[in-house]
Design a protein around this motif. Structure first.
Motif, PDB file in Angstrom:
ATOM      1  N   ILE A  39      49.079  42.933  41.425  1.00 16.58           N
ATOM      2  CA  ILE A  39      49.400  42.744  42.845  1.00 16.58           C
ATOM      3  C   ILE A  39      48.134  42.341  43.605  1.00 16.58           C
ATOM      4  CG2 ILE A  39      50.141  43.916  44.961  1.00 16.58           C
ATOM      5  CD1 ILE A  39      52.049  45.590  43.187  1.00 16.58           C
ATOM      6  N   ASP A  40      47.019  43.006  43.319  1.00 17.41           N
ATOM      7  CA  ASP A  40      45.762  42.682  44.017  1.00 17.41           C
ATOM      8  C   ASP A  40      45.310  41.256  43.734  1.00 17.41           C
ATOM      9  OD1 ASP A  40      45.559  45.141  45.291  1.00 17.41           O
ATOM     10  OD2 ASP A  40      44.421  46.038  43.643  1.00 17.41           O
ATOM     11  N   GLU A  41      45.462  40.785  42.505  1.00 15.70           N
ATOM     12  CA  GLU A  41      45.097  39.404  42.174  1.00 15.70           C
ATOM     13  C   GLU A  41      45.949  38.411  42.957  1.00 15.70           C
ATOM     14  OE1 GLU A  41      43.630  39.821  37.529  1.00 15.70           O
ATOM     15  OE2 GLU A  41      45.759  39.612  37.938  1.00 15.70           O
ATOM     16  N   VAL A  42      47.241  38.688  43.039  1.00 14.76           N
ATOM     17  CA  VAL A  42      48.148  37.794  43.772  1.00 14.76           C
ATOM     18  C   VAL A  42      47.799  37.806  45.258  1.00 14.76           C
ATOM     19  CG1 VAL A  42      50.563  37.345  44.387  1.00 14.76           C
ATOM     20  CG2 VAL A  42      49.976  38.036  42.046  1.00 14.76           C
ATOM     21  N   LYS A  43      47.531  38.982  45.812  1.00 14.31           N
ATOM     22  CA  LYS A  43      47.152  39.077  47.227  1.00 14.31           C
ATOM     23  C   LYS A  43      45.899  38.250  47.523  1.00 14.31           C
ATOM     24  CE  LYS A  43      48.824  43.682  48.462  1.00 14.31           C
ATOM     25  NZ  LYS A  43      48.382  45.042  48.870  1.00 14.31           N
ATOM     26  N   ARG A  44      44.910  38.346  46.652  1.00  9.40           N
ATOM     27  CA  ARG A  44      43.647  37.621  46.865  1.00  9.40           C
ATOM     28  C   ARG A  44      43.830  36.108  46.847  1.00  9.40           C
ATOM     29  NH1 ARG A  44      41.329  41.618  43.504  1.00  9.40           N
ATOM     30  NH2 ARG A  44      41.523  40.242  41.698  1.00  9.40           N
ATOM     31  N   ASN A  45      44.801  35.626  46.083  1.00  8.42           N
ATOM     32  CA  ASN A  45      44.994  34.179  45.922  1.00  8.42           C
ATOM     33  C   ASN A  45      46.093  33.605  46.811  1.00  8.42           C
ATOM     34  OD1 ASN A  45      43.010  33.695  43.868  1.00  8.42           O
ATOM     35  ND2 ASN A  45      44.306  34.903  42.512  1.00  8.42           N
ATOM     36  N   GLN A  46      46.691  34.424  47.651  1.00  8.05           N
ATOM     37  CA  GLN A  46      47.786  33.954  48.503  1.00  8.05           C
ATOM     38  C   GLN A  46      47.276  32.963  49.548  1.00  8.05           C
ATOM     39  OE1 GLN A  46      49.886  37.058  50.631  1.00  8.05           O
ATOM     40  NE2 GLN A  46      50.640  35.591  52.116  1.00  8.05           N
ATOM     41  N   PRO A  47      47.888  31.772  49.621  1.00  5.81           N
ATOM     42  CA  PRO A  47      47.521  30.811  50.674  1.00  5.81           C
ATOM     43  C   PRO A  47      47.918  31.331  52.057  1.00  5.81           C
ATOM     44  CG  PRO A  47      48.817  29.772  48.931  1.00  5.81           C
ATOM     45  CD  PRO A  47      48.884  31.246  48.701  1.00  5.81           C
ATOM     46  N   ASN A  48      47.402  30.707  53.099  1.00  5.03           N
ATOM     47  CA  ASN A  48      47.670  31.168  54.463  1.00  5.03           C
ATOM     48  C   ASN A  48      48.870  30.491  55.120  1.00  5.03           C
ATOM     49  OD1 ASN A  48      46.663  28.658  54.970  1.00  5.03           O
ATOM     50  ND2 ASN A  48      44.985  29.328  56.278  1.00  5.03           N
ATOM     51  N   PHE A  49      49.637  29.678  54.384  1.00  9.58           N
ATOM     52  CA  PHE A  49      50.766  29.001  55.019  1.00  9.58           C
ATOM     53  C   PHE A  49      52.088  29.768  54.884  1.00  9.58           C
ATOM     54  CE2 PHE A  49      49.761  26.705  51.040  1.00  9.58           C
ATOM     55  CZ  PHE A  49      50.901  26.956  50.289  1.00  9.58           C
ATOM     56  N   PHE A  50      52.036  30.968  54.352  1.00  9.90           N
ATOM     57  CA  PHE A  50      53.207  31.837  54.347  1.00  9.90           C
ATOM     58  C   PHE A  50      52.765  33.289  54.358  1.00  9.90           C
ATOM     59  CE2 PHE A  50      52.264  31.132  49.907  1.00  9.90           C
ATOM     60  CZ  PHE A  50      52.444  32.372  49.318  1.00  9.90           C
ATOM     61  N   GLU A  51      53.695  34.175  54.706  1.00  9.98           N
ATOM     62  CA  GLU A  51      53.412  35.611  54.776  1.00  9.98           C
ATOM     63  C   GLU A  51      54.303  36.353  53.793  1.00  9.98           C
ATOM     64  OE1 GLU A  51      53.917  37.035  58.777  1.00  9.98           O
ATOM     65  OE2 GLU A  51      53.070  35.173  59.586  1.00  9.98           O
ATOM     66  N   ILE A  52      53.741  37.397  53.210  1.00  6.53           N
ATOM     67  CA  ILE A  52      54.489  38.278  52.321  1.00  6.53           C
ATOM     68  C   ILE A  52      54.430  39.673  52.927  1.00  6.53           C
ATOM     69  CG2 ILE A  52      54.587  39.322  50.020  1.00  6.53           C
ATOM     70  CD1 ILE A  52      53.276  36.757  48.952  1.00  6.53           C
ATOM     71  N   ASN A  53      55.541  40.361  52.930  1.00  6.47           N
ATOM     72  CA  ASN A  53      55.578  41.725  53.450  1.00  6.47           C
ATOM     73  C   ASN A  53      55.067  42.677  52.360  1.00  6.47           C
ATOM     74  OD1 ASN A  53      56.042  44.121  54.693  1.00  6.47           O
ATOM     75  ND2 ASN A  53      58.167  43.699  55.212  1.00  6.47           N
ATOM     76  N   TRP A  54      53.738  42.798  52.266  1.00  2.00           N
ATOM     77  CA  TRP A  54      53.128  43.635  51.237  1.00  2.00           C
ATOM     78  C   TRP A  54      53.311  45.120  51.530  1.00  2.00           C
ATOM     79  CZ3 TRP A  54      52.133  41.284  46.956  1.00  2.00           C
ATOM     80  CH2 TRP A  54      51.690  39.961  46.944  1.00  2.00           C
ATOM     81  N   ASN A  55      53.579  45.483  52.778  1.00  2.00           N
ATOM     82  CA  ASN A  55      53.660  46.894  53.162  1.00  2.00           C
ATOM     83  C   ASN A  55      55.017  47.544  52.922  1.00  2.00           C
ATOM     84  OD1 ASN A  55      50.984  46.882  54.070  1.00  2.00           O
ATOM     85  ND2 ASN A  55      51.618  45.982  56.009  1.00  2.00           N
ATOM     86  N   LYS A  56      56.049  46.727  52.702  1.00  2.00           N
ATOM     87  CA  LYS A  56      57.402  47.279  52.569  1.00  2.00           C
ATOM     88  C   LYS A  56      58.141  46.632  51.403  1.00  2.00           C
ATOM     89  CE  LYS A  56      60.396  48.755  56.037  1.00  2.00           C
ATOM     90  NZ  LYS A  56      61.149  48.506  57.240  1.00  2.00           N
ATOM     91  N   PRO A  57      57.777  46.966  50.177  1.00  2.00           N
ATOM     92  CA  PRO A  57      58.493  46.365  49.044  1.00  2.00           C
ATOM     93  C   PRO A  57      59.878  46.980  48.877  1.00  2.00           C
ATOM     94  CG  PRO A  57      56.906  47.958  48.245  1.00  2.00           C
ATOM     95  CD  PRO A  57      56.696  47.850  49.736  1.00  2.00           C
ATOM     96  N   ASP A  58      60.782  46.192  48.329  1.00  2.00           N
ATOM     97  CA  ASP A  58      62.077  46.716  47.910  1.00  2.00           C
ATOM     98  C   ASP A  58      61.890  47.259  46.505  1.00  2.00           C
ATOM     99  OD1 ASP A  58      63.218  45.773  50.246  1.00  2.00           O
ATOM    100  OD2 ASP A  58      64.001  43.952  49.323  1.00  2.00           O
ATOM    101  N   THR A  59      62.484  48.400  46.228  1.00  2.00           N
ATOM    102  CA  THR A  59      62.421  48.968  44.887  1.00  2.00           C
ATOM    103  C   THR A  59      63.800  48.868  44.266  1.00  2.00           C
ATOM    104  OG1 THR A  59      60.732  50.514  45.633  1.00  2.00           O
ATOM    105  CG2 THR A  59      61.817  51.021  43.554  1.00  2.00           C
ATOM    106  N   VAL A  60      63.878  48.194  43.130  1.00  2.00           N
ATOM    107  CA  VAL A  60      65.128  48.037  42.396  1.00  2.00           C
ATOM    108  C   VAL A  60      64.841  48.459  40.961  1.00  2.00           C
ATOM    109  CG1 VAL A  60      66.921  46.430  41.652  1.00  2.00           C
ATOM    110  CG2 VAL A  60      65.805  46.105  43.871  1.00  2.00           C
ATOM    111  N   GLU A  61      65.422  49.594  40.577  1.00  2.00           N
ATOM    112  CA  GLU A  61      65.155  50.191  39.268  1.00  2.00           C
ATOM    113  C   GLU A  61      63.654  50.342  39.078  1.00  2.00           C
ATOM    114  OE1 GLU A  61      67.421  48.280  36.177  1.00  2.00           O
ATOM    115  OE2 GLU A  61      69.256  48.420  37.354  1.00  2.00           O
ATOM    116  N   ASN A  62      63.045  49.652  38.132  1.00  2.00           N
ATOM    117  CA  ASN A  62      61.606  49.789  37.899  1.00  2.00           C
ATOM    118  C   ASN A  62      60.811  48.622  38.477  1.00  2.00           C
ATOM    119  OD1 ASN A  62      62.528  47.881  36.059  1.00  2.00           O
ATOM    120  ND2 ASN A  62      61.161  48.534  34.426  1.00  2.00           N
TER     121      ASN A  62
END
Length: 98
Positions: A39-62
């Motif tokens: 997750i940290d690697e993906v966060k570091r490489n995320q471009p600035n032209f979109f947003e991801i809600n990193w603070n509120k993930p959906d949990t589905v099974e595992n």
């Protein structure tokens, strides 16, 4: 009813079409993430032209699913929802839903 002259109509279309739509760029970036990236690697490489809600993930099974909440210039008429899916903090892929 609003009446527009040809010049105003042309200007309107030019302005609408000149706005960059980053929808396909976002999907391409998501699909290029290396399977197994943390997750940290993906966060570091995320471009600035979109947003991801990193603070509120959906949990589905595992799985943890992080929703892409805003894409600059998005004109997706289907209004799809896109998620980055992680299992045990490792990237598994992208999921899209209508």
């Amino acid at each position: 009813m609003i009446k527009l002259d040809k010049a105003s109509l042309l200007l309107f279309f030019v302005l609408c079409l000149s706005c960059k739509n980053y929808y396909n760029d976002t999907i391409d970036w998501c699909d290029s993430i290396k399977i197994g990236a943390t997750i940290d690697e993906v966060k570091r490489n995320q471009p600035n032209f979109f947003e991801i809600n990193w603070n509120k993930p959906d949990t589905v099974e595992n799985e943890l699913r992080f929703r892409i909440v805003n894409i600059k210039g998005n004109r997706d008429i289907l209004n799809m929802d896109h998620y980055l899916v992680f299992i045990n903090n490792k990237f598994e892929g992208r999921s899209s839903y209508k």
